[in-house]
Design a protein around this motif. Structure first.
Motif, short mmCIF file in Angstrom:
data_model
loop_
_atom_site.label_atom_id
_atom_site.label_comp_id
_atom_site.label_asym_id
_atom_site.label_seq_id
_atom_site.Cartn_x
_atom_site.Cartn_y
_atom_site.Cartn_z
N GLU A 256 -8.21 0.84 1.87
CA GLU A 256 -8.24 0.84 3.03
C GLU A 256 -7.29 1.85 3.43
OE1 GLU A 256 -5.98 -3.68 2.88
OE2 GLU A 256 -5.61 -3.45 5.14
N VAL A 257 -7.30 1.91 4.52
CA VAL A 257 -6.49 2.91 5.04
C VAL A 257 -5.81 3.27 6.64
CG1 VAL A 257 -7.27 5.68 5.95
CG2 VAL A 257 -7.49 5.38 3.89
N LEU B 28 3.90 -2.60 10.22
CA LEU B 28 2.82 -2.86 10.58
C LEU B 28 2.94 -4.46 11.07
CD1 LEU B 28 -0.29 -3.20 10.84
CD2 LEU B 28 -0.86 -3.15 8.85
N ASP B 29 3.29 -5.37 12.03
CA ASP B 29 3.69 -6.50 12.63
C ASP B 29 4.91 -6.93 11.46
OD1 ASP B 29 1.21 -7.65 13.10
OD2 ASP B 29 0.57 -8.21 11.35
N GLY B 30 6.22 -5.53 11.80
CA GLY B 30 7.79 -5.63 11.43
C GLY B 30 7.41 -5.28 10.07
N ARG B 31 6.29 -4.82 9.26
CA ARG B 31 6.47 -4.44 8.11
C ARG B 31 5.71 -3.04 7.79
NH1 ARG B 31 4.69 -10.54 5.00
NH2 ARG B 31 4.75 -8.82 3.11
N LEU B 32 6.85 -2.84 6.38
CA LEU B 32 6.19 -1.74 5.53
C LEU B 32 4.76 -1.78 5.52
CD1 LEU B 32 9.30 0.07 4.00
CD2 LEU B 32 8.41 0.82 6.06
N ALA B 33 3.37 -1.17 6.13
CA ALA B 33 2.46 -1.23 5.67
C ALA B 33 1.96 -1.35 4.17
CB ALA B 33 1.33 -0.51 7.01
N PHE B 34 3.29 -1.61 3.91
CA PHE B 34 2.25 -0.99 1.94
C PHE B 34 0.98 -2.05 1.80
CE2 PHE B 34 6.96 0.44 1.04
CZ PHE B 34 6.74 1.81 1.06
N ALA C 263 -0.08 10.57 -7.32
CA ALA C 263 1.09 12.03 -7.63
C ALA C 263 1.45 12.92 -7.33
CB ALA C 263 1.96 11.45 -9.12
N LEU C 264 -0.05 13.58 -7.12
CA LEU C 264 0.04 15.45 -6.78
C LEU C 264 -0.72 15.06 -5.63
CD1 LEU C 264 -1.62 16.58 -9.75
CD2 LEU C 264 1.00 16.79 -9.87
N THR C 265 -1.48 13.87 -5.43
CA THR C 265 -1.99 14.43 -4.01
C THR C 265 -0.98 13.08 -2.76
OG1 THR C 265 -3.63 13.00 -4.53
CG2 THR C 265 -3.62 15.59 -4.67
N ARG C 266 -2.15 12.92 -1.73
CA ARG C 266 -0.98 12.36 -0.04
C ARG C 266 -1.54 11.15 -0.42
NH1 ARG C 266 0.15 17.21 -2.04
NH2 ARG C 266 -1.91 17.34 -1.21
N PHE D 179 -2.21 6.64 6.54
CA PHE D 179 -1.68 6.44 4.65
C PHE D 179 -2.78 5.44 4.52
CE2 PHE D 179 1.04 2.95 3.11
CZ PHE D 179 2.11 3.72 2.59
N VAL D 180 -2.78 5.92 3.17
CA VAL D 180 -3.79 5.19 2.18
C VAL D 180 -2.88 4.18 1.81
CG1 VAL D 180 -3.53 7.06 0.18
CG2 VAL D 180 -5.56 5.24 0.33
N ARG D 181 -3.54 2.73 1.51
CA ARG D 181 -3.14 1.20 0.49
C ARG D 181 -3.15 1.77 -0.91
NH1 ARG D 181 -2.57 -3.40 5.25
NH2 ARG D 181 -0.62 -3.48 4.07
N HIS D 182 -2.88 2.29 -1.40
CA HIS D 182 -3.24 2.43 -2.75
C HIS D 182 -2.31 3.43 -4.11
CE1 HIS D 182 -7.21 -0.37 -1.31
NE2 HIS D 182 -6.94 0.74 -0.71
N THR D 183 -2.35 3.23 -5.58
CA THR D 183 -2.31 4.23 -5.79
C THR D 183 -3.02 4.88 -6.45
OG1 THR D 183 -1.29 2.04 -7.89
CG2 THR D 183 0.08 2.96 -5.94
N SER D 184 -4.28 4.79 -7.14
CA SER D 184 -5.00 5.18 -7.43
C SER D 184 -6.63 5.90 -6.28
CB SER D 184 -5.60 4.34 -8.52
OG SER D 184 -6.74 3.38 -7.85
N ALA D 185 -6.19 6.05 -5.32
CA ALA D 185 -6.84 6.75 -4.72
C ALA D 185 -5.77 7.46 -3.31
CB ALA D 185 -7.35 5.92 -3.79
#
Lengths: 142, 142, 142
Positions: free
Chosen positions: B133-134, A108-114, B97-100, B44-50
């Motif tokens: 945010e997805v 996204l905008d040239g960057r990984l969307a983390f 960690a166990l899901t996607r 792609f989900v931008r979180h590590t607790s969902a």
């Protein structure tokens, strides 16, 4: 529209044995070299005793908790049938089955969307250090 | 052949706290807006607790069973080291960690290629409601 | 650069009931038919009681260990609420949640970029034999 472009690189990652190695910076540099502005980044690990997981990048205690919890989920003390390469062999396959061999991250905008708290980790599941091969495949547009 | 096209949208999903929220309709509408007939849809989900999981869409008891089973796999009562944000913090990372974090669904004849019984869920792992945010990234052809 | 091309095929896989079926050769033939030299191969299973996993291709004991270990992680004897289709019903959904519905493998020099010891398995989680539908979607260049 411009045609899609492909960009592929192979990363060699040295692991110190069991635990999570942050490979975000390595993959970010591949995206920078590609000059892609939009697209996807697929990361693929070519092994069955190491895997990928996206996790918190802030507190190292999270990584230690994950490591200890996985040691309990797939314990070495279990009576595994496949023990050719030692007690950490089959647990390594089991732990890989629960985590990811491939992960796809939008660009996204040239960057990984983390998200703010996300990092991409290579999780080594064997006791000893290994050199692991990770393929990074980008599909996008410069 | 026509060139590939890209289509990206960001979804904001309000969750009611722990449990699975069906986001199939939201993602389906993104595919409809793109007018793509063939391609892939990466979520792609931008979180590590969902996290994401594709599961049965028919009986809500399946979702309750998954929730209770995950509470046992990654129990709050375990002695986690990372407890900064409360007892549901580290279990949320463990469950993620166990899901996607990413899921890729083919687009076939202009529609997501889900089987009859499949739905895409955003799984909230924290106790309290969150806005998540997805990213939905499509690569395909109109 | 040449434009991207898409190539999609539907595979029907007959499973013998619980256990892992190696589908690497089937997917490899799809890649060969596409004549793609570079790209990605997304595999998607259209079910919620069968799933994908990339695992060791050498020792069949690995597959037996995985099967027994999963039977312990998601035991039939647990008090599941969703039991409509028998005691193996809800464990099948649970086991699917822990493994993959989609997997993306890079194509490199016209071949799937699997490591030496990797194979792609369809994991049947129901007791009885089933015919399962798997979509293979390639994006790449001939």
């Amino acid at each position: 529209m411009a045609a899609t472009q492909w960009f592929q690189e192979r990363l060699l990652i040295d692991t110190p044995g069991k635990g999570l190695t942050d490979i975000t910076a390595r993959v970010t540099r591949v995206v920078a070299r590609s000059k892609f502005v939009i697209g996807t980044c697929t990361v693929f690990v070519r092994h069955t005793s190491a895997s990928l997981v996206i996790q918190e990048n802030a507190d190292p205690a999270v990584l230690r908790d994950l490591e200890r919890w996985f040691a309990d989920l797939a314990p070495e003390q279990r009576r595994w049938e496949h023990t050719d390469e030692g007690p950490d062999d089959m647990p390594a396959h089991a732990r890989s089955a629960l985590t990811r061999t491939s992960e796809t991250i939008p660009i996204l905008d040239g960057r990984l969307a983390f998200g703010t708290w996300q990092a991409l980790y290579l999780w080594e599941h064997r006791e000893r250090p290994h050199q692991r091969e990770v393929l990074v495949h980008l599909a996008g547009q410069a």
